[in-house]
Write an enzyme that holds these catalytic residues in place. Structure first.
Site, PDB file in Angstrom:
ATOM      1  N   ASP A   1       0.813  -1.217   0.000  1.00  0.00           N
ATOM      2  CA  ASP A   1       0.000   0.000   0.000  1.00  0.00           C
ATOM      3  C   ASP A   1       0.847   1.269   0.000  1.00  0.00           C
ATOM      4  O   ASP A   1       2.055   1.235   0.198  1.00  0.00           O
ATOM      5  CB  ASP A   1      -0.966  -0.006   1.200  1.00  0.00           C
ATOM      6  CG  ASP A   1      -0.332  -0.550   2.469  1.00  0.00           C
ATOM      7  OD1 ASP A   1       0.908  -0.512   2.580  1.00  0.00           O
ATOM      8  OD2 ASP A   1      -1.065  -1.019   3.348  1.00  0.00           O
TER       9      ASP A   1
ATOM     10  N   ASN B   1      -7.950  -2.825  13.991  1.00  0.00           N
ATOM     11  CA  ASN B   1      -9.323  -3.210  13.631  1.00  0.00           C
ATOM     12  C   ASN B   1      -9.350  -4.457  12.747  1.00  0.00           C
ATOM     13  O   ASN B   1     -10.381  -4.796  12.183  1.00  0.00           O
ATOM     14  CB  ASN B   1     -10.043  -2.043  12.941  1.00  0.00           C
ATOM     15  CG  ASN B   1      -9.321  -1.591  11.680  1.00  0.00           C
ATOM     16  OD1 ASN B   1      -8.386  -2.236  11.215  1.00  0.00           O
ATOM     17  ND2 ASN B   1      -9.758  -0.468  11.122  1.00  0.00           N
TER      18      ASN B   1
ATOM     19  N   HIS C   1      -7.441  -4.877  10.007  1.00  0.00           N
ATOM     20  CA  HIS C   1      -7.120  -4.663   8.590  1.00  0.00           C
ATOM     21  C   HIS C   1      -5.811  -5.340   8.195  1.00  0.00           C
ATOM     22  O   HIS C   1      -4.914  -5.527   9.016  1.00  0.00           O
ATOM     23  CB  HIS C   1      -7.147  -3.178   8.203  1.00  0.00           C
ATOM     24  CG  HIS C   1      -6.020  -2.337   8.707  1.00  0.00           C
ATOM     25  ND1 HIS C   1      -6.192  -1.048   9.152  1.00  0.00           N
ATOM     26  CD2 HIS C   1      -4.682  -2.563   8.815  1.00  0.00           C
ATOM     27  CE1 HIS C   1      -5.023  -0.534   9.499  1.00  0.00           C
ATOM     28  NE2 HIS C   1      -4.102  -1.439   9.311  1.00  0.00           N
TER      29      HIS C   1
ATOM     30  N   GLU D   1      -9.810  -2.292   4.971  1.00  0.00           N
ATOM     31  CA  GLU D   1     -10.466  -1.962   6.236  1.00  0.00           C
ATOM     32  C   GLU D   1     -11.733  -2.802   6.411  1.00  0.00           C
ATOM     33  O   GLU D   1     -12.336  -3.251   5.425  1.00  0.00           O
ATOM     34  CB  GLU D   1     -10.844  -0.474   6.237  1.00  0.00           C
ATOM     35  CG  GLU D   1      -9.652   0.487   6.131  1.00  0.00           C
ATOM     36  CD  GLU D   1      -8.938   0.727   7.458  1.00  0.00           C
ATOM     37  OE1 GLU D   1      -8.923  -0.173   8.319  1.00  0.00           O
ATOM     38  OE2 GLU D   1      -8.385   1.828   7.624  1.00  0.00           O
TER      39      GLU D   1
HETATM   40  C1  F6R Z   1       1.387  -1.402   6.134  1.00  0.00           C
HETATM   41  C2  F6R Z   1       0.105  -2.074   6.222  1.00  0.00           C
HETATM   42  C3  F6R Z   1      -0.741  -2.041   7.442  1.00  0.00           C
HETATM   43  C4  F6R Z   1       0.068  -2.298   8.724  1.00  0.00           C
HETATM   44  C5  F6R Z   1      -0.843  -2.236   9.941  1.00  0.00           C
HETATM   45  C6  F6R Z   1      -0.048  -2.389  11.234  1.00  0.00           C
HETATM   46  O1  F6R Z   1       1.965  -1.585   4.864  1.00  0.00           O
HETATM   47  O2  F6R Z   1      -0.294  -2.626   5.251  1.00  0.00           O
HETATM   48  O3  F6R Z   1      -1.741  -3.022   7.331  1.00  0.00           O
HETATM   49  O4  F6R Z   1       0.684  -3.542   8.638  1.00  0.00           O
HETATM   50  O5  F6R Z   1      -1.523  -1.029   9.966  1.00  0.00           O
HETATM   51  O6  F6R Z   1       0.791  -1.294  11.385  1.00  0.00           O
HETATM   52  P1  F6R Z   1       1.935  -1.251  12.502  1.00  0.00           P
HETATM   53  O7  F6R Z   1       2.910  -2.308  12.120  1.00  0.00           O
HETATM   54  O8  F6R Z   1       2.527   0.125  12.389  1.00  0.00           O
HETATM   55  O9  F6R Z   1       1.281  -1.520  13.799  1.00  0.00           O
END
Ligand code: F6R
Length: 242
Positions: free
Chosen positions: A67, A136, A138, A143
């Protein structure tokens, strides 16, 4: 599903890096799906360390990031491209043209999603998809919703996600409202998925995602259907698996 709970972050990082490196050692032309955020940083550090010891080369590999934020100017320090350069790309021998990440500054983000999917289709299956987990549930920026998108798409970030990511920006207002994310289709098509989760604040969501009902309201629950899922948890995130 293979769930491992680690007592130390060091061991978790070594295990994660070992899987990533092993994939490239076995198949030098491996296609890697990569993630950003806090979770993979220690793993990337370990990969760089092993690369510097001469244990692996990424010369023939290619990478596709999950992403990117929409609307950040090129070179913005919080863009995922800059993150990847800082934590990995600038330190290994992966050719620049083999590193792919959605272009969040594209004039037409919808077109950019199509372009990214066409590249993913050309690449064939991702050999190893690294994933973190949102509070959440994701994965990527898929989401929770009543339905999920299979293809790469533009997503409006949930306020919970923006608030969680505000720690990287000066303030909540500076966190972009939209992102481009790979859809669950490409993620689930990966030959192996490596889900990494750290921290007490994710103990319940990771347990629910991996042992609760499969529902698009918890996107990571879809991972239960994957035939080759490896889960690495630190002791806090893995509390409910002990
Ligand atoms: C990042 C991504 C997100 C993160 C998730 C957890 O490329 O795709 O899904 O893996 O938001 O983020 P952290 O690791 O910062 O807790």
């Amino acid at each position: 599903m293979n769930v491992h709970v680690f007592d130390s972050n060091e061991k978790l990082n070594e295990a994660g890096a070992g899987i990533l490196i092993g994939t490239v050692q076995t198949k030098p032309r491996a296609v890697l799906g990569l993630a950003t955020g806090s979770t993979p940083i220690g793993i990337y550090e370990e990969v760089v360390k092993e690369f510097k010891r001469g244990l692996v080369s990424f010369r023939k590999a290619s990478t596709y990031n999950l992403d990117e934020y929409v609307g950040l100017p090129a070179g913005h320090p919080e863009s995922y491209l800059e993150y990847m350069k800082h934590h990995l790309f600038d330190h290994i021998d992966l050719p620049a043209e083999s590193a792919h990440i959605p272009d969040g500054s594209a004039a037409d983000p919808e077109e950019e999603c199509k372009r990214y999917d066409a590249m993913l289709a050309d690449a064939g299956h991702i050999d190893l998809q690294l994933l973190g987990l949102g509070h959440n549930g994701h994965i990527g920026f898929n989401e929770p919703d009543h339905a999920l998108n299979s293809a790469t798409h533009v997503v409006k970030l949930r306020e919970q996600t923006r608030a969680a990511n505000a720690r990287f920006f000066g303030s909540l207002e500076e966190v972009p409202t939209h992102a481009i994310t790979m859809g669950v289709g490409a993620i689930l098509k990966a030959k192996t998925i490596l889900l990494v989760v750290r921290g007490a604040d994710k103990a319940e969501i990771v347990h629910r995602a991996l042992t609760g009902p499969i529902a698009t309201e918890v996107p990571a629950s879809l991972l239960q259907t994957h035939p080759s899922l490896v889960v690495l948890l630190d002791a806090e995130a893995g509390r409910l698996f002990r």
